[in-house]
Design an enzyme around this catalytic site. Structure first.
Site, PDB file in Angstrom:
ATOM      1  N   SER A 145      43.671  33.583  37.419  1.00  0.00           N
ATOM      2  CA  SER A 145      42.644  34.013  36.470  1.00  0.00           C
ATOM      3  C   SER A 145      41.456  34.688  37.157  1.00  0.00           C
ATOM      4  O   SER A 145      40.981  34.239  38.198  1.00  0.00           O
ATOM      5  CB  SER A 145      42.145  32.786  35.707  1.00  0.00           C
ATOM      6  OG  SER A 145      41.124  33.164  34.820  1.00  0.00           O
ATOM      7  N   GLY A 199      39.159  34.384  32.408  1.00  0.00           N
ATOM      8  CA  GLY A 199      38.633  33.239  31.671  1.00  0.00           C
ATOM      9  C   GLY A 199      37.940  33.655  30.380  1.00  0.00           C
ATOM     10  O   GLY A 199      37.101  34.564  30.397  1.00  0.00           O
ATOM     11  N   LEU A 257      31.748  34.383  34.464  1.00  0.00           N
ATOM     12  CA  LEU A 257      32.643  34.349  33.293  1.00  0.00           C
ATOM     13  C   LEU A 257      32.451  35.486  32.296  1.00  0.00           C
ATOM     14  O   LEU A 257      32.552  35.277  31.082  1.00  0.00           O
ATOM     15  CB  LEU A 257      32.501  33.004  32.563  1.00  0.00           C
ATOM     16  CG  LEU A 257      33.468  31.890  32.970  1.00  0.00           C
ATOM     17  CD1 LEU A 257      33.233  30.647  32.089  1.00  0.00           C
ATOM     18  CD2 LEU A 257      34.920  32.318  32.854  1.00  0.00           C
ATOM     19  N   ASN A 293      43.372  31.417  29.967  1.00  0.00           N
ATOM     20  CA  ASN A 293      42.401  30.610  30.724  1.00  0.00           C
ATOM     21  C   ASN A 293      41.169  30.404  29.848  1.00  0.00           C
ATOM     22  O   ASN A 293      40.508  31.354  29.454  1.00  0.00           O
ATOM     23  CB  ASN A 293      42.062  31.359  32.025  1.00  0.00           C
ATOM     24  CG  ASN A 293      41.130  30.576  32.921  1.00  0.00           C
ATOM     25  OD1 ASN A 293      39.915  30.601  32.746  1.00  0.00           O
ATOM     26  ND2 ASN A 293      41.680  29.895  33.908  1.00  0.00           N
ATOM     27  N   CYS A 319      34.317  26.374  36.680  1.00  0.00           N
ATOM     28  CA  CYS A 319      33.699  27.616  37.145  1.00  0.00           C
ATOM     29  C   CYS A 319      32.359  27.331  37.818  1.00  0.00           C
ATOM     30  O   CYS A 319      31.443  26.811  37.188  1.00  0.00           O
ATOM     31  CB  CYS A 319      33.485  28.589  35.997  1.00  0.00           C
ATOM     32  SG  CYS A 319      32.853  30.166  36.581  1.00  0.00           S
ATOM     33  N   VAL A 361      43.205  25.224  43.682  1.00  0.00           N
ATOM     34  CA  VAL A 361      41.811  24.983  43.425  1.00  0.00           C
ATOM     35  C   VAL A 361      41.107  26.230  42.879  1.00  0.00           C
ATOM     36  O   VAL A 361      41.570  27.342  43.091  1.00  0.00           O
ATOM     37  CB  VAL A 361      41.088  24.567  44.723  1.00  0.00           C
ATOM     38  CG1 VAL A 361      41.575  23.216  45.198  1.00  0.00           C
ATOM     39  CG2 VAL A 361      41.221  25.621  45.825  1.00  0.00           C
ATOM     40  N   GLY A 390      45.203  34.913  43.937  1.00  0.00           N
ATOM     41  CA  GLY A 390      43.928  35.390  43.423  1.00  0.00           C
ATOM     42  C   GLY A 390      43.386  36.561  44.216  1.00  0.00           C
ATOM     43  O   GLY A 390      43.771  37.724  44.003  1.00  0.00           O
ATOM     44  N   THR A 391      42.519  36.259  45.159  1.00  0.00           N
ATOM     45  CA  THR A 391      41.806  37.282  45.923  1.00  0.00           C
ATOM     46  C   THR A 391      42.742  38.316  46.554  1.00  0.00           C
ATOM     47  O   THR A 391      42.379  39.487  46.699  1.00  0.00           O
ATOM     48  CB  THR A 391      40.961  36.583  47.017  1.00  0.00           C
ATOM     49  OG1 THR A 391      40.102  35.641  46.356  1.00  0.00           O
ATOM     50  CG2 THR A 391      40.128  37.557  47.806  1.00  0.00           C
TER      51      THR A 391
HETATM   52  C1  FMN Z   1      36.341  37.596  41.058  1.00  0.00           C
HETATM   53  C2  FMN Z   1      36.931  36.275  40.664  1.00  0.00           C
HETATM   54  C3  FMN Z   1      36.874  35.860  39.327  1.00  0.00           C
HETATM   55  C4  FMN Z   1      37.416  34.630  38.941  1.00  0.00           C
HETATM   56  N1  FMN Z   1      37.385  34.267  37.621  1.00  0.00           N
HETATM   57  C5  FMN Z   1      37.995  33.098  37.237  1.00  0.00           C
HETATM   58  C6  FMN Z   1      38.054  32.732  35.853  1.00  0.00           C
HETATM   59  O1  FMN Z   1      37.593  33.456  34.958  1.00  0.00           O
HETATM   60  N2  FMN Z   1      38.647  31.543  35.538  1.00  0.00           N
HETATM   61  C7  FMN Z   1      39.192  30.710  36.495  1.00  0.00           C
HETATM   62  O2  FMN Z   1      39.720  29.655  36.150  1.00  0.00           O
HETATM   63  N3  FMN Z   1      39.172  31.063  37.813  1.00  0.00           N
HETATM   64  C8  FMN Z   1      38.586  32.224  38.196  1.00  0.00           C
HETATM   65  N4  FMN Z   1      38.582  32.576  39.519  1.00  0.00           N
HETATM   66  C9  FMN Z   1      39.190  31.669  40.525  1.00  0.00           C
HETATM   67  C10 FMN Z   1      40.616  32.107  40.902  1.00  0.00           C
HETATM   68  O3  FMN Z   1      41.470  32.088  39.783  1.00  0.00           O
HETATM   69  C11 FMN Z   1      41.173  31.179  42.019  1.00  0.00           C
HETATM   70  O4  FMN Z   1      41.157  29.854  41.529  1.00  0.00           O
HETATM   71  C12 FMN Z   1      40.365  31.227  43.307  1.00  0.00           C
HETATM   72  O5  FMN Z   1      39.912  32.533  43.572  1.00  0.00           O
HETATM   73  C13 FMN Z   1      41.139  30.687  44.525  1.00  0.00           C
HETATM   74  O6  FMN Z   1      42.300  31.445  44.773  1.00  0.00           O
HETATM   75  P1  FMN Z   1      42.352  32.677  45.837  1.00  0.00           P
HETATM   76  O7  FMN Z   1      41.780  32.158  47.118  1.00  0.00           O
HETATM   77  O8  FMN Z   1      43.801  33.057  45.909  1.00  0.00           O
HETATM   78  O9  FMN Z   1      41.501  33.749  45.249  1.00  0.00           O
HETATM   79  C14 FMN Z   1      38.027  33.789  39.920  1.00  0.00           C
HETATM   80  C15 FMN Z   1      38.085  34.219  41.261  1.00  0.00           C
HETATM   81  C16 FMN Z   1      37.554  35.445  41.636  1.00  0.00           C
HETATM   82  C17 FMN Z   1      37.656  35.864  43.078  1.00  0.00           C
END
Ligand code: FMN
Length: 310
Positions: free
Chosen positions: A21, A46, A73, A99, A139, A200, A274-275
């Site tokens: 997400s 989200g 968000l 989400n 969040c 996480v 994610g990233t």
């Molecule tokens: C720019 C950005 C926006 C995010 N927005 C949400 C969100 O709206 N809802 C959510 O549950 N997690 C959100 N996340 C968290 C990611 O889904 C993920 O849990 C977190 O980045 C760890 O994974 P990664 O290291 O692979 O990025 C966001 C992360 C990033 C980098």
């Protein structure tokens, strides 16, 4: 024939690769680069009951091995998502995850009710709108509410309980690594009827502009994601998988097929990316192919052979 399927409640994923997400929009932009139907699933940005503009000022900052974000968000709100994005999602053959965020317990509950009603009317018309809800109680970038729900078990219990009652959709609760008692939080979610967990979310972190002598972010702290958090996220996923019997979607800094295998060996049912989507727009496609290549090389027929072996 290699078997990469995974399952949460009655939802079957063709493979464990799910886009996380907030890093994948609602998928449309990435569909220009590869066929999203190759993915195990995707979790949309989200959503809150009402549209939200997000935080002012700088929203992202690159670190040595990851990124900080303070998006706050920003989203179009559930109603607009239902009218504008769901028709697109209905064409996809992959697991579609909504989400759900919120700023108060009542808002979370109302959001879940709205998703439930829409889902039921879609089913009655023979069209599934989405497959499950991922409840984001974690969040870290929203001042009011947001992380407050994901830190204390009893506050989180109220949210999970109310959302669980509001929907018959499969429910996965997304946990914060900033929780005071992560394992206690996971156990509580299982007690309250969650079908799975995802973890996480980002780690609360900081960046100071030493010339301006202030944080680069309006909210002071931001959320750290990317390779920097992977070893810690992996340990957390392992601890939680040992403590609960519901399936876990593990994530945090995954950027290769080998990283995904680690999370699965730690016990995760599926993983989320994610990233890394920002580093490689084709990450979903490449990681899916990489996972199958790894399994073939290692003579693994099914992910159950390696899941939770530690
Ligand atoms: C720019 C950005 C926006 C995010 N927005 C949400 C969100 O709206 N809802 C959510 O549950 N997690 C959100 N996340 C968290 C990611 O889904 C993920 O849990 C977190 O980045 C760890 O994974 P990664 O290291 O692979 O990025 C966001 C992360 C990033 C980098």
């Amino acid at each position: 024939m290699i078997d990469t399927t995974c399952r949460i409640a009655d939802v079957v994923f063709k493979n464990p690769v799910v886009m996380a997400s907030g890093t994948f929009g609602f998928g449309r932009e990435y569909a220009r680069y590869y066929d999203l139907n190759k993915l195990g699933g995707l979790s949309g940005k989200g959503l809150t009951l009402h549209p939200k503009e997000g935080n002012l000022g700088l929203r992202v900052w690159e670190t040595a091995s990851g990124m900080l974000n303070s998006v706050g968000l920003e989203n179009p709100g559930i109603r607009r998502f239902l009218s504008k994005e769901v028709p697109y999602w209905q064409q996809l053959d992959t697991v579609r995850i909504v989400n759900l965020g919120g700023h108060s317990i009542a808002e979370y509950e109302e959001g879940a009710q709205l998703l439930e009603q829409f889902s039921l009317s879609g089913k009655a018309a023979g069209q599934k709108a989405y497959d499950m809800i991922e409840l984001n109680i974690s969040c870290p970038n929203v001042k009011e509410g947001g992380m407050a729900y994901g830190i204390h078990v009893e506050t989180a219990r109220e949210v999970v309980m109310r959302v669980r009652r509001a929907t018959t959709l499969p429910l996965v609760v997304k946990l914060s690594p900033n929780a005071r008692d992560l394992v206690g939080m996971a156990v509580m979610c299982e007690e309250e009827g969650a079908d799975g967990l995802s973890l996480v979310n980002t780690f609360s972190a900081m960046k100071i502009d030493i010339h301006k002598r202030s944080s680069v972010f309006e909210n002071l702290y931001a959320g750290l994601s990317g390779p920097a958090i992977k070893p810690i996220a992996l340990r957390m996923v392992h601890e939680v998988c040992k403590a609960v019997s519901i399936p876990v979607m593990g994530m945090g800094g995954i950027s290769s097929a080998e990283d995904m295998i680690e999370f699965i060996m730690a016990g995760a049912e599926t993983v989320q990316i994610g990233t890394h989507n920002f580093v490689n727009l084709r990450a979903g496609e490449e990681l899916t192919a990489g996972l199958e290549a790894f399994m073939r090389r290692e003579g693994i027929q099914s992910l159950t052979e390696i899941r939770g072996i530690l």
